[in-house]
Each structure stands twice: as C-alpha cells, then as structure tokens.
Design a protein around this motif. Structure first.
Motif, PDB file in Angstrom:
ATOM      1  N   THR A 176      25.484  62.999  16.061  1.00  0.00           N
ATOM      2  CA  THR A 176      25.304  63.548  17.394  1.00  0.00           C
ATOM      3  C   THR A 176      24.209  64.611  17.430  1.00  0.00           C
ATOM      4  O   THR A 176      24.168  65.513  16.589  1.00  0.00           O
ATOM      5  CB  THR A 176      26.624  64.152  17.912  1.00  0.00           C
ATOM      6  N   GLU A 178      22.955  67.515  19.881  1.00  0.00           N
ATOM      7  CA  GLU A 178      23.618  68.206  20.990  1.00  0.00           C
ATOM      8  C   GLU A 178      22.833  68.210  22.291  1.00  0.00           C
ATOM      9  O   GLU A 178      23.412  68.360  23.366  1.00  0.00           O
ATOM     10  CB  GLU A 178      23.922  69.650  20.588  1.00  0.00           C
ATOM     11  N   TYR A 180      21.367  65.663  23.637  1.00  0.00           N
ATOM     12  CA  TYR A 180      21.276  64.313  24.181  1.00  0.00           C
ATOM     13  C   TYR A 180      22.654  63.771  24.552  1.00  0.00           C
ATOM     14  O   TYR A 180      23.655  64.065  23.892  1.00  0.00           O
ATOM     15  CB  TYR A 180      20.607  63.379  23.171  1.00  0.00           C
ATOM     16  N   GLU A 181      22.671  62.962  25.595  1.00  0.00           N
ATOM     17  CA  GLU A 181      23.921  62.360  26.065  1.00  0.00           C
ATOM     18  C   GLU A 181      23.725  60.856  26.260  1.00  0.00           C
ATOM     19  O   GLU A 181      22.835  60.421  26.989  1.00  0.00           O
ATOM     20  CB  GLU A 181      24.352  62.988  27.391  1.00  0.00           C
ATOM     21  N   PHE A 183      25.133  57.253  27.671  1.00  0.00           N
ATOM     22  CA  PHE A 183      26.046  56.825  28.728  1.00  0.00           C
ATOM     23  C   PHE A 183      25.750  55.394  29.161  1.00  0.00           C
ATOM     24  O   PHE A 183      24.632  54.902  29.024  1.00  0.00           O
ATOM     25  CB  PHE A 183      25.952  57.766  29.938  1.00  0.00           C
ATOM     26  N   VAL A 238      20.063  57.058  27.489  1.00  0.00           N
ATOM     27  CA  VAL A 238      20.225  58.381  26.882  1.00  0.00           C
ATOM     28  C   VAL A 238      19.508  59.413  27.745  1.00  0.00           C
ATOM     29  O   VAL A 238      18.368  59.220  28.172  1.00  0.00           O
ATOM     30  CB  VAL A 238      19.697  58.401  25.426  1.00  0.00           C
ATOM     31  N   LYS A 239      20.220  60.507  27.988  1.00  0.00           N
ATOM     32  CA  LYS A 239      19.702  61.589  28.835  1.00  0.00           C
ATOM     33  C   LYS A 239      19.394  62.812  27.973  1.00  0.00           C
ATOM     34  O   LYS A 239      20.151  63.162  27.060  1.00  0.00           O
ATOM     35  CB  LYS A 239      20.732  61.960  29.905  1.00  0.00           C
ATOM     36  N   LYS A 241      19.487  66.518  27.918  1.00  0.00           N
ATOM     37  CA  LYS A 241      20.257  67.472  28.705  1.00  0.00           C
ATOM     38  C   LYS A 241      19.423  68.638  29.231  1.00  0.00           C
ATOM     39  O   LYS A 241      19.690  69.154  30.323  1.00  0.00           O
ATOM     40  CB  LYS A 241      21.415  68.021  27.871  1.00  0.00           C
TER      41      LYS A 241
END
Length: 337
Positions: A176, A178, A180-181, A183, A238-239, A241
């Motif tokens: 992971t 941190e 990046y997200e 979805f 992927v976003k 953040k």
C-alpha cells in the motif's frame, strides 16, 4: 479489385456482413454469433476491408485490412484452409501489393479486431495451444513465410499464466502507498463517464508500444463485453489523494471460453494497465495487479493470463514470483515499404 493467377484469384470485400462470413478462416478461436456485435463495431469503426483468396470459385483464404491513418496498414485474421504454403505466399504477396498500391509506409500485424477477443500476433512454436481469450493459435508456417518475405519482428509478447493466488490483506497492505486509493467504478454508467480519463492515460504510452490503433473509439465496445461476460470488478482505477485526480487504471477481460462446475466464468486476462508518467516506477502497477487479483478471487476468478512484452524483465520476474508461468508467445510483425 480482382487479380488473376493460374490457380487463384482475389477479391476485395468491403461489406461488413460479407466480411463477417469469412473472418473465421483467420482464427482458431471460437467465432460465435454472440460475438458479432463486438466484431461488427470494430469493422465499422475502421471501415475494414478483406482480401478474399479464391480457388476455382471457392473462398480458401482471408486477410483483414484496416488503418487509422495514411501511414500504417494493419492486417489481421490472416489464414488459408489447410495452411497451404503456396496459398499463404500468394495471399501475402497481395497484402504487400495492397500496401504499396495505397502508399502506406508500413504494414503491421496480425492485429485481430476486436483484440479483446481475438488478440494479436502469430503464435510461436512451442506455445500452449489451448483456447483462451485474446490468444491466437496458428502453426509456425505463417511467421516463417512472413519473415522470408521481409517482415521483421516488431513486438514479442509473452503470456504469463496460472492459477490466481488467494491474497490476504497483509500482502496487499505491504504494497500500500498511502497517497493512492484503488477503487472500482460504482456503475457501468460511471465506467463510460471515465472514457476521457482512459483516453488521456492511454496517450502516455510510447507510440511504439501501442499495438491496437484507435483505442479512443473502442472503449465502449470493451465495456459492453466486460459487462456481458464479467463485472465491475474487472475495472480498477487509482486516485492520487493529494490532488484527487485519477492517475491510472487496470482493465481485465473476462474469458467466456471457460466456466467452473457451477457454470460461472472463472478466468480472465489482464488487458491493459495505464499510469501517468510522474506516477510510474513506484510499484503502483503491481499494486493495481494485486488489488485486481484479490477482487477477481472474490468474484470466482481462479485463473489468469497476463501479456507482457519480452523486454519488460521486471514485470516478468514479478509475475513468476506470484506463480505465473510463461505459457505462450506471440509475434507482431512489421514490413517497411
């Protein structure tokens, strides 16, 4: 345009419904009527044509022709009945003649549209020949004759395949990042709304690495196929953040040629991964792949195939680390006019 040979003649076919009748000659993958809507979409998008080889009035060979611009002629679905050497050579000569006559500077292929079903490349000798989405099957005589005629290797694509590993949360957390997200889109309507983002991300690919032309016109066709045979879990974005921008995506293809005992599709192919340039080299690609594998497992996916260009050594090592094996190789060729 008709051309005569002591034994053969050819015809250029431009009618989509007629082209559909003969594409099967150039593929060993199933040519089901339920796929016609996807095939027809791409044929019409590119205004594709076919060269049909006939012998004594019977059609015995086929090659599809299409282009996005005036520079490159793409070909696909190249095949003749019984893989006859003389017929392959004759049809190949007509392909080159067509490229020269229409003043293209290069011929590239095979690219079998839609590629998310029929794939690209001539299969290299020694490859596994089982039926799988996007994996053409052919004897080596084709590439041998193409090379003899002056075609050169553009891309060698390896297929890394194997069972999907059940990943626990600890493995995912170890990757992971941190900021990046990952979805999944909430609906198919949202997937379609992301088309401009996909197109922007796709422009980051080096021109030489792009095999299928005109991807900006093909997005909806892929989405409809994924919707019919798979689910939203096949599509990951992927976003970043810090800015809130979507900076990457990972798209997989459901494999309708395989089901489990419960009559559920249980395999797929990793189709495309795209990342903004400034976010590359941080491990995001493999984070996306692992995230996708985890979601695939949760949705009954138990087998996966991942195409990787031969020179991308790090990705090949990582794929093998997670249990995938090199099962097939496909060659995309080019000819300079």
């Amino acid at each position: 345009m008709n051309q005569i040979h002591p034994n053969y003649s050819i015809k250029i076919e431009e009618r989509t419904d007629e082209i559909l009748k003969w594409l099967y000659i150039g593929t060993n993958l199933p040519f089901w009527p339920e796929f016609y809507q996807y095939i027809t979409h791409d044929l019409k998008t590119f205004q594709a044509k076919s060269i049909l080889l006939t012998e004594e009035g019977n059609i015995t060979g086929h090659v599809l022709l299409f282009n996005e611009n005036e520079e490159i002629l793409y070909f696909g679905f190249f095949g003749v009945f019984n893989h006859d050497k003389n017929k392959i050579g004759f049809l190949l000569n007509k392909l080159i003649e067509y490229g020269k006559l229409n003043k293209f500077s290069k011929i590239i292929g095979p690219v079998n549209i839609p590629t998310f079903i029929y794939g690209w490349g001539f299969m290299e000798k020694g490859s596994e020949a089982s039926i799988y989405i996007g994996k053409p099957i052919n004897p080596p005589i084709y590439q041998e004759l193409f090379f003899h005629k002056g075609f050169t290797l553009k891309t060698k694509e390896l297929s890394l395949e194997g069972p999907v590993i059940k990943l626990n949360s600890k493995i995912l957390k170890s990757f992971t990042l941190e900021n990046y997200e990952m979805f999944h889109p909430k609906s198919w309507e949202e997937v379609l709304s992301f088309k401009p983002i996909f197109f922007r991300l796709n422009t980051n690919l080096p021109r030489d690495s792009v095999i299928t032309p005109g991807t900006q016109h093909l997005y909806e066709n892929y989405v409809e196929f994924a919707k019919t045979y798979g689910g939203l879990f096949l599509i990951v974005f992927v976003k970043y953040k810090i800015t809130g921008d979507i900076i990457g995506c990972f798209l997989s293809i459901p494999n309708p040629f395989r089901k489990n005992k419960s009559d559920v599709y249980d395999s797929c192919e990793a189709f495309i991964i795209l990342l903004e340039k400034e976010h590359q080299g941080k491990g995001l690609g493999w984070l996306l792949a692992l995230f996708s594998a985890k979601k695939g497992w949760d949705n009954n996916i138990r087998y996966n195939s991942t195409p990787i260009e031969k020179n991308v050594k790090r990705s090949i090592r990582m794929a093998k680390k997670y249990g995938l094996e090199h099962k097939r190789t496909h060659l995309i060729l080019e000819y300079s006019i």
